[in-house]
Design a protein around this motif. Structure first.
Motif, PDB file in Angstrom:
ATOM      1  N   GLU A  40      36.734  36.471  36.596  1.00 30.52           N
ATOM      2  CA  GLU A  40      36.731  37.481  37.652  1.00 30.52           C
ATOM      3  C   GLU A  40      37.378  36.916  38.914  1.00 30.52           C
ATOM      4  N   GLY A  41      37.057  35.684  39.227  1.00 26.95           N
ATOM      5  CA  GLY A  41      37.627  35.029  40.394  1.00 26.95           C
ATOM      6  C   GLY A  41      39.114  34.782  40.252  1.00 26.95           C
ATOM      7  N   ILE A  42      39.523  34.322  39.085  1.00 27.44           N
ATOM      8  CA  ILE A  42      40.953  34.089  38.853  1.00 27.44           C
ATOM      9  C   ILE A  42      41.728  35.397  38.975  1.00 27.44           C
ATOM     10  N   ASP A  62      38.537  40.660  51.849  1.00 29.80           N
ATOM     11  CA  ASP A  62      39.769  40.725  51.096  1.00 29.80           C
ATOM     12  C   ASP A  62      39.467  40.309  49.659  1.00 29.80           C
ATOM     13  N   LEU A  63      40.142  40.911  48.701  1.00 24.68           N
ATOM     14  CA  LEU A  63      39.840  40.588  47.298  1.00 24.68           C
ATOM     15  C   LEU A  63      40.186  39.147  46.934  1.00 24.68           C
ATOM     16  N   THR A  64      41.124  38.541  47.640  1.00 22.82           N
ATOM     17  CA  THR A  64      41.407  37.128  47.385  1.00 22.82           C
ATOM     18  C   THR A  64      40.206  36.275  47.781  1.00 22.82           C
ATOM     19  N   ALA A  65      39.565  36.611  48.886  1.00 20.39           N
ATOM     20  CA  ALA A  65      38.358  35.885  49.295  1.00 20.39           C
ATOM     21  C   ALA A  65      37.251  36.077  48.261  1.00 20.39           C
ATOM     22  N   TRP A  66      37.087  37.304  47.767  1.00 18.77           N
ATOM     23  CA  TRP A  66      36.094  37.547  46.713  1.00 18.77           C
ATOM     24  C   TRP A  66      36.444  36.750  45.459  1.00 18.77           C
ATOM     25  N   GLY A  67      37.730  36.632  45.182  1.00 18.03           N
ATOM     26  CA  GLY A  67      38.145  35.836  44.027  1.00 18.03           C
ATOM     27  C   GLY A  67      37.694  34.395  44.139  1.00 18.03           C
ATOM     28  N   TRP A  68      37.852  33.801  45.318  1.00 16.21           N
ATOM     29  CA  TRP A  68      37.420  32.422  45.515  1.00 16.21           C
ATOM     30  C   TRP A  68      35.909  32.290  45.433  1.00 16.21           C
ATOM     31  N   VAL A  69      35.193  33.275  45.976  1.00 25.44           N
ATOM     32  CA  VAL A  69      33.726  33.246  45.891  1.00 25.44           C
ATOM     33  C   VAL A  69      33.284  33.262  44.433  1.00 25.44           C
ATOM     34  N   HIS A  70      33.866  34.178  43.646  1.00 20.51           N
ATOM     35  CA  HIS A  70      33.493  34.276  42.230  1.00 20.51           C
ATOM     36  C   HIS A  70      33.927  33.048  41.438  1.00 20.51           C
TER      37      HIS A  70
END
Length: 140
Positions: A40-42, A62-70
């Motif tokens: 999901e993060g990738i 931002d979805l990139t930030a959510w990507g890093w969190v996941h």
């Protein structure tokens, strides 16, 4: 006349039945949830429009930030799940903390993946229950 019955070991301790099998299952669930969260993060990092926003929400990143969190949370959850399967004491405590954190993260991620977020929160609640209702199997 009083009747005395000896209390057997079946069902007497917290290491039996649902709870004992639940700990093993919690470790497996943590590994699977961690790997799914990693993917999901990738997906969020590589392609910013991979998730569709369902509605407006007070908290948004931002979805990139959510990507890093996941991605980071997924790695930590998967490694902790492996530690639970190896019966490491630190993994039980960290597993409860990470499952709690996962509930919060998934609640904040509801606008992007509502069905998976609710399912993941339910899995995390089970993981917390399984890890706090059993004692460590390392009894010396």
């Amino acid at each position: 006349m009083s009747q005395h019955t000896a209390r057997g070991t079946s069902g007497a301790g917290p290491e039996t039945g649902w709870a004992a099998g639940g700990t093993l299952f919690a470790g497996v669930l943590m590994m699977v949830t961690g790997i799914i969260s990693l993917f999901e993060g990738i997906a969020g990092i590589v392609e910013d429009e991979v998730y569709a926003r369902v509605g407006s929400y007070v908290f948004s990143w931002d979805l990139t930030a959510w990507g890093w969190v996941h991605l980071v949370l997924g790695i930590l959850v998967a490694v902790t799940g492996w530690g639970i399967l190896k019966n490491m004491e630190w993994a039980r405590y960290l597993g409860v903390a990470l499952a709690s954190l996962n509930i919060i993260v998934q609640f904040l991620f509801l606008p992007y993946q509502p069905v998976w977020a609710i399912f993941s929160m339910a899995i995390s609640v089970f993981i917390i229950w399984a890890l706090v209702t059993t004692e460590s199997r390392n009894t010396v």
